[in-house]
Design a protein around this motif. Structure first.
Motif, PDB file in Angstrom:
ATOM      1  N   ILE A   1     -98.010  -8.351  45.704  1.00 23.87           N
ATOM      2  CA  ILE A   1     -98.642  -8.235  47.016  1.00 23.87           C
ATOM      3  C   ILE A   1     -98.197  -9.389  47.912  1.00 23.87           C
TER       4      ILE A   1
ATOM      5  N   ASP B   1     -87.893   2.740  50.378  1.00 21.71           N
ATOM      6  CA  ASP B   1     -88.596   3.663  51.267  1.00 21.71           C
ATOM      7  C   ASP B   1     -87.919   3.794  52.636  1.00 21.71           C
TER       8      ASP B   1
ATOM      9  N   TYR C   1     -89.660  -1.980  48.662  1.00 17.91           N
ATOM     10  CA  TYR C   1     -90.742  -2.857  48.239  1.00 17.91           C
ATOM     11  C   TYR C   1     -90.775  -2.934  46.716  1.00 17.91           C
TER      12      TYR C   1
ATOM     13  N   LYS D   1     -89.904 -11.867  53.483  1.00 18.35           N
ATOM     14  CA  LYS D   1     -89.070 -10.776  52.966  1.00 18.35           C
ATOM     15  C   LYS D   1     -88.217 -11.328  51.841  1.00 18.35           C
TER      16      LYS D   1
ATOM     17  N   GLU E   1     -95.964 -12.491  56.573  1.00 20.58           N
ATOM     18  CA  GLU E   1     -95.262 -12.144  55.341  1.00 20.58           C
ATOM     19  C   GLU E   1     -93.857 -12.713  55.287  1.00 20.58           C
TER      20      GLU E   1
ATOM     21  N   ASP F   1     -99.143  -9.819  53.925  1.00 23.68           N
ATOM     22  CA  ASP F   1     -99.777  -8.814  54.782  1.00 23.68           C
ATOM     23  C   ASP F   1    -100.712  -7.888  54.003  1.00 23.68           C
ATOM     24  N   GLY F   2    -100.887  -8.157  52.699  1.00 27.69           N
ATOM     25  CA  GLY F   2    -101.759  -7.327  51.874  1.00 27.69           C
ATOM     26  C   GLY F   2    -101.084  -6.081  51.335  1.00 27.69           C
ATOM     27  N   GLU F   3     -99.838  -5.877  51.674  1.00 27.18           N
ATOM     28  CA  GLU F   3     -99.051  -4.735  51.187  1.00 27.18           C
ATOM     29  C   GLU F   3     -98.080  -5.230  50.113  1.00 27.18           C
ATOM     30  N   GLU F   4     -97.416  -4.284  49.454  1.00 27.69           N
ATOM     31  CA  GLU F   4     -96.456  -4.671  48.432  1.00 27.69           C
ATOM     32  C   GLU F   4     -95.254  -5.386  49.063  1.00 27.69           C
ATOM     33  N   GLN F   5     -94.643  -6.282  48.296  1.00 29.08           N
ATOM     34  CA  GLN F   5     -93.577  -7.158  48.777  1.00 29.08           C
ATOM     35  C   GLN F   5     -92.363  -6.372  49.260  1.00 29.08           C
ATOM     36  N   ASP F   6     -91.973  -6.604  50.514  1.00 27.05           N
ATOM     37  CA  ASP F   6     -90.803  -5.957  51.099  1.00 27.05           C
ATOM     38  C   ASP F   6     -89.528  -6.641  50.648  1.00 27.05           C
TER      39      ASP F   6
ATOM     40  N   GLU G   1     -93.260  -2.819  43.613  1.00 28.50           N
ATOM     41  CA  GLU G   1     -94.601  -2.424  43.204  1.00 28.50           C
ATOM     42  C   GLU G   1     -95.294  -3.552  42.445  1.00 28.50           C
TER      43      GLU G   1
END
Length: 112
Positions: free
Chosen positions: A36, A13, A31, A78, A76, A39-44, A33
């Motif tokens: 998680i 992205d 990231y 990375k 989080e 940070d609650g978002e998909e793994q960077d 898909e």
């Protein structure tokens, strides 16, 4: 006991050259898909590759997990992906991700 699968496909992205919050990305960043992060978002993930075909803006990248960057001052971590037969030293990874990690107290954990 089965072998752990460390291969993942990342959705890019922030392709090479993207400017995000005033920072220009010198490598592809995205990231994974369905995984998680803290940070609650998909793994960077950072994408590292010495192959010319991967040093251009990408939409996706499939590779192996070679390192996790632990941030002591963030919620989080990375991940770092590279090509299946590519290897990078801890110092090479630190240099490649410095553009963003310089703002955090982070350490690199390599996977063998």
């Amino acid at each position: 006991m089965g072998k752990l699968n460390l291969n993942f496909t990342a959705i890019i992205d922030r392709p090479i050259g993207t400017v995000h919050h005033g920072t220009t990305y010198p490598i592809n960043y995205g990231y994974i898909e369905g995984i998680i992060a803290g940070d609650g978002e998909e793994q960077d993930v950072y994408i590292l590759s010495s192959r010319p075909e991967n040093q251009v803006p990408l939409n996706t990248f499939t590779g192996k997990l070679i390192a996790i960057i632990h941030r002591k001052d963030d919620v989080e971590e990375k991940w770092v992906l590279s090509g299946a037969d590519e290897t990078f030293t801890k110092e090479e990874i630190e240099q490649a991700v410095y553009f963003q990690e310089r703002y955090f107290d982070s350490t690199v954990e390599l996977f063998k």
